[in-house]
Design a protein around this motif. Structure first.
Motif, PDB file in Angstrom:
ATOM      1  N   ALA A 138       1.633   6.073   5.787  1.00 25.93           N
ATOM      2  CA  ALA A 138       3.010   4.905   6.058  1.00 25.93           C
ATOM      3  C   ALA A 138       2.859   4.399   7.609  1.00 25.93           C
ATOM      4  O   ALA A 138       2.874   4.065   8.209  1.00 25.93           O
ATOM      5  CB  ALA A 138       3.573   6.369   6.463  1.00 25.93           C
ATOM      6  N   ARG A 141       1.065   1.179   7.781  1.00 25.93           N
ATOM      7  CA  ARG A 141       1.601   0.281   7.258  1.00 25.93           C
ATOM      8  C   ARG A 141       2.858   0.393   8.643  1.00 25.93           C
ATOM      9  O   ARG A 141       3.143  -0.623   9.097  1.00 25.93           O
ATOM     10  CB  ARG A 141       2.865   0.480   6.763  1.00 25.93           C
ATOM     11  CG  ARG A 141       2.640   1.208   4.601  1.00 25.93           C
ATOM     12  CD  ARG A 141       3.468   1.195   3.359  1.00 25.93           C
ATOM     13  NE  ARG A 141       2.861   1.108   2.460  1.00 25.93           N
ATOM     14  CZ  ARG A 141       2.899   2.373   1.838  1.00 25.93           C
ATOM     15  NH1 ARG A 141       3.659   3.839   2.254  1.00 25.93           N
ATOM     16  NH2 ARG A 141       2.060   2.294   0.504  1.00 25.93           N
ATOM     17  N   GLN A 142       2.757   1.221   9.477  1.00 33.30           N
ATOM     18  CA  GLN A 142       3.327   1.042  11.046  1.00 33.30           C
ATOM     19  C   GLN A 142       2.347   0.280  11.113  1.00 33.30           C
ATOM     20  O   GLN A 142       2.777  -0.261  12.020  1.00 33.30           O
ATOM     21  CB  GLN A 142       3.669   2.606  10.932  1.00 33.30           C
ATOM     22  CG  GLN A 142       4.804   2.109  12.931  1.00 33.30           C
ATOM     23  CD  GLN A 142       4.778   3.842  13.359  1.00 33.30           C
ATOM     24  OE1 GLN A 142       4.458   4.666  12.635  1.00 33.30           O
ATOM     25  NE2 GLN A 142       5.380   3.435  14.419  1.00 33.30           N
ATOM     26  N   ARG A 143       1.196   0.871  11.571  1.00 36.65           N
ATOM     27  CA  ARG A 143       0.794  -0.130  12.605  1.00 36.65           C
ATOM     28  C   ARG A 143      -0.153  -1.622  12.140  1.00 36.65           C
ATOM     29  O   ARG A 143       0.092  -2.965  12.988  1.00 36.65           O
ATOM     30  CB  ARG A 143      -1.075   0.615  12.262  1.00 36.65           C
ATOM     31  CG  ARG A 143      -1.090   2.192  13.039  1.00 36.65           C
ATOM     32  CD  ARG A 143      -2.767   2.040  13.527  1.00 36.65           C
ATOM     33  NE  ARG A 143      -3.206   2.633  12.483  1.00 36.65           N
ATOM     34  CZ  ARG A 143      -2.820   3.376  11.466  1.00 36.65           C
ATOM     35  NH1 ARG A 143      -2.800   4.694  12.243  1.00 36.65           N
ATOM     36  NH2 ARG A 143      -4.186   3.678  10.396  1.00 36.65           N
ATOM     37  N   GLU A 146       3.476  -3.880  13.262  1.00 36.82           N
ATOM     38  CA  GLU A 146       2.604  -3.698  14.366  1.00 36.82           C
ATOM     39  C   GLU A 146       1.825  -5.169  14.890  1.00 36.82           C
ATOM     40  O   GLU A 146       2.400  -5.971  15.519  1.00 36.82           O
ATOM     41  CB  GLU A 146       2.622  -3.086  15.299  1.00 36.82           C
ATOM     42  CG  GLU A 146       3.420  -1.088  15.590  1.00 36.82           C
ATOM     43  CD  GLU A 146       2.411  -0.089  16.227  1.00 36.82           C
ATOM     44  OE1 GLU A 146       1.549  -0.210  16.327  1.00 36.82           O
ATOM     45  OE2 GLU A 146       3.464   0.506  16.322  1.00 36.82           O
TER      46      GLU A 146
END
Length: 187
Positions: A138, A141-143, A146
């Protein structure tokens, strides 16, 4: 679980060979075990059932569910037709695999009964590991999101050309989200 699909012979684990004989096979521990070649499809199906009994499979996965025990299944089964030394070698190898798998399953069942605390500890370990991996994926995926959002801004990006977040995010998100088997697992 639904019963396994029966082949065109009408029996589970039996297939017709080009020469007109019938081959019997069963899958054990992810490995296909050859049980032999037989003159009739019923004989091949009975050989499959003997192996299924030895592996402790449920009756709905057998060709003849009316058979009540391994001993009865063995008494109804015939020896395979061994036409060459290669087939005889494959048959003996398959029987050794069945014996080994059967002994392993019995040992592990006994070990689980004798060590319930260890079984629970192992389940807890794998649950923690799964949670850790999900959180890590997770974060990746967030990075990645961004970086993609900043890249989509183009000239309006707040990150400079030499900003270390570009290289850090790109190198940490470039690998697949699925972890490799040899990755370290640290809490």
């Amino acid at each position: 679980m639904a019963p396994r699909r029966r082949s065109n012979t009408g029996f589970i684990g039996v297939r017709l060979r080009p020469a007109g004989h019938f081959a019997a096979e069963i899958t054990a521990g992810g490995t296909r075990v050859w049980l032999g070649t037989f003159y009739t499809k019923e004989a091949a199906a009975r050989a499959y059932d003997v192996a299924a009994w030895r592996f402790g499979r449920p009756r709905h996965e057998m060709n003849f569910p009316e058979v009540r025990s391994l001993t009865e299944a063995q008494s109804l089964s015939t020896e395979p037709l061994l036409r060459s030394q290669g087939e005889a070698r494959r048959y003996r190898s398959g029987q050794r695999r069945i014996d080994t798998t059967e002994a392993d399953e019995q040992f592990m069942a006994q070990w689980r009964r004798d060590h319930p605390g260890a079984v629970e500890a192992e389940r807890a370990f794998w649950k923690d590991k799964q949670t850790y991996r999900r959180e890590r994926r997770a974060g990746k995926r967030q990075r990645k999101a961004e970086v993609e959002a900043e890249y989509a801004k183009g000239e309006a990006s707040t990150w400079g050309e030499d900003d270390e977040r570009w290289s850090w995010n790109l190198t940490t998100t470039a690998s697949e989200d699925t972890p490799s088997e040899d990755e370290d697992f640290d809490f």
